[in-house]
Design a protein around this motif. Structure first.
Motif, mmCIF file in Angstrom:
data_model
loop_
_atom_site.group_PDB
_atom_site.id
_atom_site.type_symbol
_atom_site.label_atom_id
_atom_site.label_comp_id
_atom_site.label_asym_id
_atom_site.label_seq_id
_atom_site.Cartn_x
_atom_site.Cartn_y
_atom_site.Cartn_z
ATOM 1 N N HIS A 124 -8.858 -4.474 9.131
ATOM 2 C CA HIS A 124 -8.513 -4.620 10.540
ATOM 3 C C HIS A 124 -9.158 -5.846 11.190
ATOM 4 O O HIS A 124 -10.331 -6.147 10.960
ATOM 5 C CB HIS A 124 -8.954 -3.377 11.326
ATOM 6 C CG HIS A 124 -8.488 -2.091 10.719
ATOM 7 N ND1 HIS A 124 -7.235 -1.570 10.956
ATOM 8 C CD2 HIS A 124 -9.103 -1.225 9.872
ATOM 9 C CE1 HIS A 124 -7.101 -0.440 10.285
ATOM 10 N NE2 HIS A 124 -8.228 -0.212 9.612
ATOM 11 N N THR A 174 -13.349 -3.252 9.110
ATOM 12 C CA THR A 174 -13.006 -3.975 10.334
ATOM 13 C C THR A 174 -13.979 -5.134 10.501
ATOM 14 O O THR A 174 -15.197 -4.945 10.406
ATOM 15 C CB THR A 174 -13.098 -3.061 11.564
ATOM 16 O OG1 THR A 174 -12.215 -1.940 11.388
ATOM 17 C CG2 THR A 174 -12.713 -3.814 12.836
ATOM 18 N N TYR A 185 -9.049 -0.434 -1.273
ATOM 19 C CA TYR A 185 -8.270 -0.303 -0.053
ATOM 20 C C TYR A 185 -6.888 0.226 -0.435
ATOM 21 O O TYR A 185 -6.268 -0.291 -1.375
ATOM 22 C CB TYR A 185 -8.106 -1.658 0.638
ATOM 23 C CG TYR A 185 -9.403 -2.296 1.087
ATOM 24 C CD1 TYR A 185 -10.053 -1.848 2.233
ATOM 25 C CD2 TYR A 185 -9.947 -3.361 0.377
ATOM 26 C CE1 TYR A 185 -11.230 -2.437 2.652
ATOM 27 C CE2 TYR A 185 -11.124 -3.961 0.788
ATOM 28 C CZ TYR A 185 -11.765 -3.495 1.929
ATOM 29 O OH TYR A 185 -12.929 -4.081 2.334
ATOM 30 N N ASN A 224 -12.178 1.273 4.193
ATOM 31 C CA ASN A 224 -11.548 0.786 5.415
ATOM 32 C C ASN A 224 -12.545 -0.182 6.046
ATOM 33 O O ASN A 224 -13.707 0.179 6.230
ATOM 34 C CB ASN A 224 -11.258 1.970 6.349
ATOM 35 C CG ASN A 224 -10.332 1.611 7.478
ATOM 36 O OD1 ASN A 224 -10.674 0.774 8.311
ATOM 37 N ND2 ASN A 224 -9.179 2.255 7.536
ATOM 38 N N THR A 227 -7.419 -11.551 16.657
ATOM 39 C CA THR A 227 -6.019 -11.510 16.235
ATOM 40 C C THR A 227 -5.261 -12.799 16.512
ATOM 41 O O THR A 227 -4.347 -13.162 15.759
ATOM 42 C CB THR A 227 -5.295 -10.340 16.911
ATOM 43 O OG1 THR A 227 -5.458 -10.433 18.341
ATOM 44 C CG2 THR A 227 -5.846 -8.998 16.443
ATOM 45 N N ASP A 280 -4.077 -0.100 1.152
ATOM 46 C CA ASP A 280 -3.177 -1.235 1.353
ATOM 47 C C ASP A 280 -3.763 -2.076 2.477
ATOM 48 O O ASP A 280 -4.876 -1.827 2.942
ATOM 49 C CB ASP A 280 -1.739 -0.785 1.664
ATOM 50 C CG ASP A 280 -1.663 0.202 2.826
ATOM 51 O OD1 ASP A 280 -2.399 0.018 3.827
ATOM 52 O OD2 ASP A 280 -0.887 1.170 2.744
ATOM 53 N N LYS A 281 -3.023 -3.079 2.938
ATOM 54 C CA LYS A 281 -3.561 -4.002 3.931
ATOM 55 C C LYS A 281 -3.813 -3.356 5.290
ATOM 56 O O LYS A 281 -4.555 -3.914 6.112
ATOM 57 C CB LYS A 281 -2.640 -5.203 4.097
ATOM 58 C CG LYS A 281 -1.267 -4.887 4.666
ATOM 59 C CD LYS A 281 -0.438 -6.157 4.787
ATOM 60 C CE LYS A 281 0.926 -5.889 5.415
ATOM 61 N NZ LYS A 281 1.718 -7.129 5.517
ATOM 62 N N THR A 282 -3.245 -2.173 5.522
ATOM 63 C CA THR A 282 -3.515 -1.482 6.792
ATOM 64 C C THR A 282 -4.939 -0.938 6.846
ATOM 65 O O THR A 282 -5.384 -0.482 7.905
ATOM 66 C CB THR A 282 -2.519 -0.328 7.020
ATOM 67 O OG1 THR A 282 -2.678 0.649 5.976
ATOM 68 C CG2 THR A 282 -1.085 -0.846 7.024
#
Length: 244
Positions: A190, A65, A183, A63, A196, A185-187
Motif C-alpha cells: 500500500h 504499507t 504477499y 501486508n 500516491t 498479490d499487489k493489493t
C-alpha cells in the motif's frame, strides 16, 4: 507442530537483552511469563532463523504499507498473518486474554525480539546499497485473528530517505525457505495518500526453474539447504518503489 528446538545459551542471552529493551516500551518490568514463554519462543526463533531447515513448512501472509513524512520514506508498516499451525502455541498461551492485555503485550515482546534477531527478515536496497534501519521498531502489536496470530510492527529506517531518486528494492524472506513469507498479490502492498501522486511500485514474484523447485520440495524438516544457496532469497518476492 513441534517448537521444541533448542537454542544456544549465547543466543538466548541475546534474546533476553532485546526482550528487556522492548518491554521498556510498555513500562513493564515484571516477567511472570518469561520462563514459560522462553521454551516456546526459542523454538519460534529457531523456526525463523538462518539455522533452521528448509522448504516451506510454515507460512506467513504479509501486508506492507510505506510510511512517509515530509517527502521522505521513514519506514515500513508490516502486518504478518501466521498460519494456524504456526499460531497454535501463541494462541494457546494467550488463552482468552483480551488483545490489549498484558499477556498479549508480553507475547508481542517475545515474538518481536525473535524477529529483530533476524533483522526483520527484510532487505532494503537503494542504488545497490543497503538502507539501514533501527534495531527497535517504533511500534509493534500481536493479536488474534480467528485461529491465527497477527504480528504488526513498523520497521523504522535509520535515516529518512528522500522519496525522489533511485528506486527502493525491498524483500522479506526466510533465508532457509523453511518459512514461506509472501504477499498474496499487489493489493497487499500500500501507498499512503501522501505518496500516491508521485510514487508507483511493482511487486515481482520470482519463477524459480523446475530443478530448484524440485530441490526445495525434496527437503523435509530434517534437511537443510546448502549455506551458499540462499534458497529463500531465490523464492523471495521483491517490491520496487519508484518516486518522482
Amino acid at each position: 507442530f513441534y517448537f521444541g528446538l533448542q537454542l544456544s545459551s549465547q543466543l538466548l542471552g541475546g534474546m533476553a537483552v532485546v526482550e528487556e529493551r522492548l518491554m521498556l516500551l510498555y513500562n513493564n518490568n515484571e516477567y511472570r511469563l518469561m520462563m514459560k514463554l522462553r521454551f516456546i519462543f526459542a523454538g519460534f526463533l529457531t523456526l525463523l532463523s538462518t539455522g533452521a531447515v528448509a522448504h516451506p513448512h510454515s507460512f506467513i501472509d504479509m501486508n506492507t504499507t510505506f510510511v512517509a513524512k515530509d517527502q521522505q520514506l521513514v519506514g515500513l508498516k508490516m502486518v504478518w498473518v501466521m498460519d494456524e499451525i504456526t499460531s497454535a502455541d501463541l494462541l494457546y498461551d494467550a488463552e482468552n486474554a483480551k488483545n490489549d492485555s498484558e499477556v498479549w503485550k508480553k507475547l508481542a515482546a517475545q515474538v518481536m525480539a525473535n524477529v529483530l534477531g533476524q533483522h526483520y527478515f527484510t532487505d532494503v536496497y537503494r542504488d545497490g546499497k543497503p538502507v539501514k534501519y533501527l534495531n527497535l521498531p517504533t511500534e509493534y502489536h500481536l493479536s488474534r485473528q480467528g485461529h491465527q496470530a497477527v504480528l504488526e510492527f513498523i520497521l523504522p529506517l535509520a535515516e529518512p530517505q528522500p522519496l525522489a531518486g533511485k528506486p527502493f528494492e525491498i524483500s522479506t524472506y526466510d533465508p532457509t525457505y523453511f518459512v514461506d513469507m509472501t504477499y498474496k498479490d499487489k493489493t497487499a502492498v500500500h501507498l499512503p495518500p501522501e505518496m500516491t501522486a508521485q510514487c508507483k511500485f511493482k511487486l515481482m514474484t520470482p519463477k524459480p526453474d523446475s530443478s530448484l523447485q524440485a530441490y526445495a520440495l525434496s527437503l523435509d524438516k530434517n534437511d537443510s539447504p546448502g549455506e551458499d544457496m540462499a534458497l529463500g532469497q531465490q523464492f523471495a518476492q521483491r517490491v520496487s518503489l519508484q518516486c518522482q
